[in-house]
Design an enzyme around this catalytic site. Sequence first.
Site, PDB file in Angstrom:
ATOM      1  N   SER A 160     115.828 129.765 117.343  1.00 48.46           N
ATOM      2  CA  SER A 160     114.665 128.946 116.992  1.00 48.46           C
ATOM      3  C   SER A 160     113.385 129.678 117.333  1.00 48.46           C
ATOM      4  O   SER A 160     113.331 130.476 118.288  1.00 48.46           O
ATOM      5  CB  SER A 160     114.734 127.643 117.792  1.00 48.46           C
ATOM      6  OG  SER A 160     113.514 126.956 117.743  1.00 48.46           O
ATOM      7  N   TYR A 213     116.611 122.642 126.275  1.00 45.90           N
ATOM      8  CA  TYR A 213     117.038 123.017 124.920  1.00 45.90           C
ATOM      9  C   TYR A 213     116.530 124.415 124.566  1.00 45.90           C
ATOM     10  O   TYR A 213     117.294 125.288 124.144  1.00 45.90           O
ATOM     11  CB  TYR A 213     116.538 121.991 123.887  1.00 45.90           C
ATOM     12  CG  TYR A 213     116.488 122.549 122.486  1.00 45.90           C
ATOM     13  CD1 TYR A 213     117.651 122.695 121.734  1.00 45.90           C
ATOM     14  CD2 TYR A 213     115.281 122.985 121.928  1.00 45.90           C
ATOM     15  CE1 TYR A 213     117.607 123.259 120.477  1.00 45.90           C
ATOM     16  CE2 TYR A 213     115.231 123.543 120.664  1.00 45.90           C
ATOM     17  CZ  TYR A 213     116.400 123.677 119.939  1.00 45.90           C
ATOM     18  OH  TYR A 213     116.357 124.246 118.699  1.00 45.90           O
ATOM     19  N   LYS A 263     118.503 128.338 123.901  1.00 46.58           N
ATOM     20  CA  LYS A 263     118.365 129.293 122.785  1.00 46.58           C
ATOM     21  C   LYS A 263     118.099 130.698 123.338  1.00 46.58           C
ATOM     22  O   LYS A 263     118.671 131.689 122.874  1.00 46.58           O
ATOM     23  CB  LYS A 263     117.261 128.853 121.833  1.00 46.58           C
ATOM     24  CG  LYS A 263     117.581 127.587 121.063  1.00 46.58           C
ATOM     25  CD  LYS A 263     118.785 127.761 120.137  1.00 46.58           C
ATOM     26  CE  LYS A 263     119.260 126.470 119.520  1.00 46.58           C
ATOM     27  NZ  LYS A 263     120.585 126.557 118.887  1.00 46.58           N
TER      28      LYS A 263
END
Length: 343
Positions: A127, A152, A156
């Site tokens: 992302s 979160y 990544k």
Amino acid sequence: MKTKILVTGGTGYIGSHTTVELQQAGYDVVIIDNLSNSNIKVLDGIERITGIRPDFVEGDVTDVATLRALFNRHPDIKGIINFAASKAVGESVRKPLMYYRNNLVGLINLLEVMPEFGVKGIVFSSSCTVYGEPDVNPIDETAPIKPATSPYGNTKQICEEIIADTIRAGAPFKSILLRYFNPVGAHPSAEIGELPIGVPQNLIPYLTQAAAGVRGELTVFGNDYATPDGTCIRDFIDVVDLAKAHVIAMRRMLDNADSAQLEVFNLGTGRGLSVLQLIESFERATGVKVPFHIGARREGDIEQIWAEPAKANNVLGWRAEVDIDDTMRNAWRWQLRQAAPQQ
Ligand code: UD1
């Protein structure tokens, strides 16, 4: 013989669109999904589009025994696209361990099992969140990785590092890290699209539900940012364009002997649109008014970020092509096919 690809999280939003593009490009797809944030009926939608029902395993990538059983049944899998992960920023702040377990353990299991079964490549869903608030826009792949602002986002970054370390240690496979900007829209057939469970946290699913009258007004989170109209700017990329990039990445890993063992690409349009511009696009494309009001800023939001996609354009030969108004029209047609969600 068709080349067989494992798509983890293949009944999810991006996974289902990628499965369609893989099948249409002549690949055989096996999906593993635990259905924690998706619906088995997605398989029907995929089949209606392509005429092919993907092989489906209901299971969890965090369970290595399930994975080994899957590979024993499909020893001819050559590549993996890993979408199976949790992705809600706010939830990750409340349930960090769930995020670290789902996102890290799942990836570690896949990387561990790949050499045992001769799997040649893995595409990882990353992302633009890894860049944090950019110093300059558009942002390219050489920009610094900033400290993550949520568990979160941290998963990544850590997953990217896990893959890099594993390859550095001599793993016998390739990997391509794809850093998505803001995927939106739905398949033009309206057979598959985004299916958020509960109140949508992301802009487009909330917007289409508000326009359909199944939610209250959309709140635009802040109009006092240092942008031309004061609202945040994002690089909204059509989900089908995004899905196609995965097919190209997979083909590159499996068929191009000269490609590097680890590569990273930004996937965006190269164009920033503000939240208000996106609302305008939706209204222009559909003729439907979006009920909205301006509210307070949302904590943790980035002011503006959009991609420099030149590397993906030049090296992958991929380019985002769908016009944003068409994307909005597809999102709306998908919304109109949904039953009113639970409030
Ligand atoms: C977020 C995550 C990103 C993640 C992505 C997918 C952050 C900072 N980023 O992206 O890491 O990959 O979700 O889940 O959380 N907006 C409104 N009203 C709404 C919803 C959104 O005005 O009801 C605005 C937001 O303030 C933002 C823009 O719309 O400016 C896009 O928001 P969203 O769709 O949630 O995506 P991101 O926050 O960019």
